[in-house]
Design a protein around this motif. Structure first.
Motif, short mmCIF file in Angstrom:
data_model
loop_
_atom_site.label_atom_id
_atom_site.label_comp_id
_atom_site.label_asym_id
_atom_site.label_seq_id
_atom_site.Cartn_x
_atom_site.Cartn_y
_atom_site.Cartn_z
N GLN A 180 0.82 -1.21 0.00
CA GLN A 180 0.00 0.00 0.00
C GLN A 180 0.86 1.27 0.00
O GLN A 180 0.39 2.35 -0.36
N VAL A 181 2.11 1.14 0.45
CA VAL A 181 3.07 2.25 0.44
C VAL A 181 4.35 1.75 -0.21
O VAL A 181 4.85 0.68 0.13
N ILE A 209 6.47 7.32 -2.34
CA ILE A 209 7.29 8.35 -1.71
C ILE A 209 8.72 8.18 -2.22
O ILE A 209 9.30 7.10 -2.10
N VAL A 210 9.26 9.23 -2.82
CA VAL A 210 10.61 9.20 -3.37
C VAL A 210 11.55 9.95 -2.44
O VAL A 210 11.29 11.11 -2.11
N VAL A 225 7.95 13.83 -2.42
CA VAL A 225 9.36 13.75 -2.81
C VAL A 225 10.18 14.41 -1.71
O VAL A 225 9.91 15.56 -1.33
N ILE A 226 11.16 13.68 -1.20
CA ILE A 226 11.99 14.17 -0.10
C ILE A 226 13.42 14.29 -0.61
O ILE A 226 14.00 13.31 -1.09
N ALA A 247 -1.38 9.82 6.14
CA ALA A 247 -2.00 10.96 5.49
C ALA A 247 -0.96 12.01 5.16
O ALA A 247 -0.93 12.59 4.07
N ARG A 248 -0.02 12.25 6.10
CA ARG A 248 1.05 13.21 5.85
C ARG A 248 2.26 12.57 5.21
O ARG A 248 3.08 13.24 4.62
N ALA A 249 2.41 11.23 5.34
CA ALA A 249 3.55 10.55 4.74
C ALA A 249 3.39 10.47 3.25
O ALA A 249 4.34 10.24 2.56
#
Length: 249
Positions: A180-181, A209-210, A225-226, A247-249
């Motif tokens: 899911q992530v 999430i990159v 993107v981090i 939600a914030r991740a």
């Protein structure tokens, strides 16, 4: 009843290991950029055909320091994620074994490109530790041969010119479809077929999430993107995942 935790897949590339002293090969200051000819040392044809290429390869391994490298905060953060009980798998393009050294169970790590912690004879296929082969190099053997049959010793990595193991690819594909992530960490996301895994996850509805120092082709599709250094970013991101802050991740 507690909420079921989402499955997290983590694709890691060379960028996660640079803080452990292992060079990034494809980055702006990477080995391939500084010395394009070095690529033949990890290309199967030249490696098997040329004693000189193998000698250079052994010197590169001796001097790279990968065998003595220690896990950094990024590796340890992913081990913490697993210990927190979050369902997860690491799909790594790296061959350094640092995820396992950080405490991740081997069954949770899928090594897409094999491992440089072991050697294998190209003829009889016997497997042994890389550290023992490097000890022979340090003792003066510039191209150590298999002690069983005299064949060419090679790292148990997937070299350029070789196909990835289909069973390993199938495992990675299944993880990308089930998560899911999906975290893409320290990878240029250019090398196929690993670069297809984020797309597979996105197509199944996963959150991408990159975490990477340079732009990637997936940045626009990513939910976040981090650009922070990985050893700083991953511990914070793992805390968010452990707390269920998707939600914030």
């Amino acid at each position: 009843m507690s909420e079921k935790r989402p499955m997290v897949a983590v694709l890691t590339g060379a960028g996660i290991s640079t803080d452990s002293g292992i060079p990034d090969y494809r980055g702006p200051q990477g080995l391939w950029q500084r010395d394009p000819s070095a690529q033949e040392m990890v290309t199967i044809g030249p490696y098997l055909a040329s004693t000189e290429v193998r000698r250079r390869s052994w010197l590169m391994r001796r001097d790279a320091g990968a065998i003595g490298a220690e896990p950094n905060a990024g590796h340890r953060a992913l081990a913490d994620l697993e210990r927190a009980g979050v369902p997860m798998r690491v799909l790594t393009q790296n061959v350094d074994g640092l995820h396992q050294a950080a405490g991740l169970p081997a069954r949770k790590v899928i090594e897409l490109h094999g491992t440089a912690t072991e050697v294998q004879c190209a003829r009889c296929r016997v497997v042994g530790p890389m550290a023992a082969a490097l000890e022979r190099v340090a003792a003066g053997e510039d191209d150590p041969a298999c002690e069983q049959c005299g064949g060419v010793l090679r790292p148990r990595t997937v070299m350029f010119g070789e196909a990835l193991d289909e069973r390993v690819l199938a495992q990675a594909d299944a993880v990308a479809k089930a998560c899911q992530v999906f975290l893409a960490v320290g990878s240029s996301l250019q090398v196929m077929p690993a670069a297809l895994l984020p797309r597979i996850a996105l197509e199944r509805g996963a959150k991408l999430i990159v975490v990477n120092g340079e732009p990637t082709a997936y940045d626009e599709a990513a939910h976040e993107v981090i650009r922070e250094p990985i050893s700083e970013a991953l511990p914070k991101l793992v805390r968010r995942l452990v707390n269920g802050d998707l939600a914030r991740a």
